[in-house]
Design a protein around this motif. Structure first.
Motif, PDB file in Angstrom:
ATOM      1  N   ARG A 111      46.265  68.494 -13.296  1.00  0.00           N
ATOM      2  CA  ARG A 111      47.176  68.174 -14.397  1.00  0.00           C
ATOM      3  C   ARG A 111      48.349  69.145 -14.448  1.00  0.00           C
ATOM      4  N   ASN A 142      52.194  68.087 -13.844  1.00  0.00           N
ATOM      5  CA  ASN A 142      53.148  68.377 -14.900  1.00  0.00           C
ATOM      6  C   ASN A 142      54.314  69.203 -14.381  1.00  0.00           C
ATOM      7  N   ASP A 192      57.449  67.573 -19.963  1.00  0.00           N
ATOM      8  CA  ASP A 192      56.731  68.477 -20.869  1.00  0.00           C
ATOM      9  C   ASP A 192      55.888  67.615 -21.797  1.00  0.00           C
ATOM     10  N   ASP A 193      54.909  66.909 -21.215  1.00  0.00           N
ATOM     11  CA  ASP A 193      54.056  66.073 -22.035  1.00  0.00           C
ATOM     12  C   ASP A 193      52.798  66.819 -22.483  1.00  0.00           C
TER      13      ASP A 193
END
Length: 91
Positions: free
Chosen positions: A78, A82, A88-89
């Motif tokens: 992850r 990212n 920028d979740d």
């Protein structure tokens, strides 16, 4: 090194469990390739191939070790996704 703690047969079984199978195969192949390039000096750009095999060995070993830490692989995946997506979740 954990082979000395748990024994060779239990270590071999753990290495070839489905969760670690690909990391084990890639590690063993890259180790064999490293030995090939070390002992056969007639290969062009030999240093590049040895270095590449060493990097692959390190990454496969790291991925193998992360399989023993709960959620470590999914967290690293992850984070990498990212970082690569630039988004920028959140984690």
């Amino acid at each position: 090194s954990s082979m000395f703690v748990v024994g060779p047969s239990k270590q071999a079984k753990a290495m070839f469990e489905p969760v670690r199978l690909w990391a084990t195969i890639i590690y063993l192949i890259s180790m064999g390739a490293t030995l090939f390039f070390v002992f056969f000096p007639d290969v062009p750009i030999r240093i590049f191939w040895i270095g590449s095999c060493l990097v692959v060995q390190f990454l496969a070993l790291a991925w193998y070790i992360l399989s023993y830490i709960p959620f470590a692989r999914s967290l690293l995946t992850r984070i990498a996704c990212n970082c690569c997506s630039g988004g920028d979740d959140g984690l």
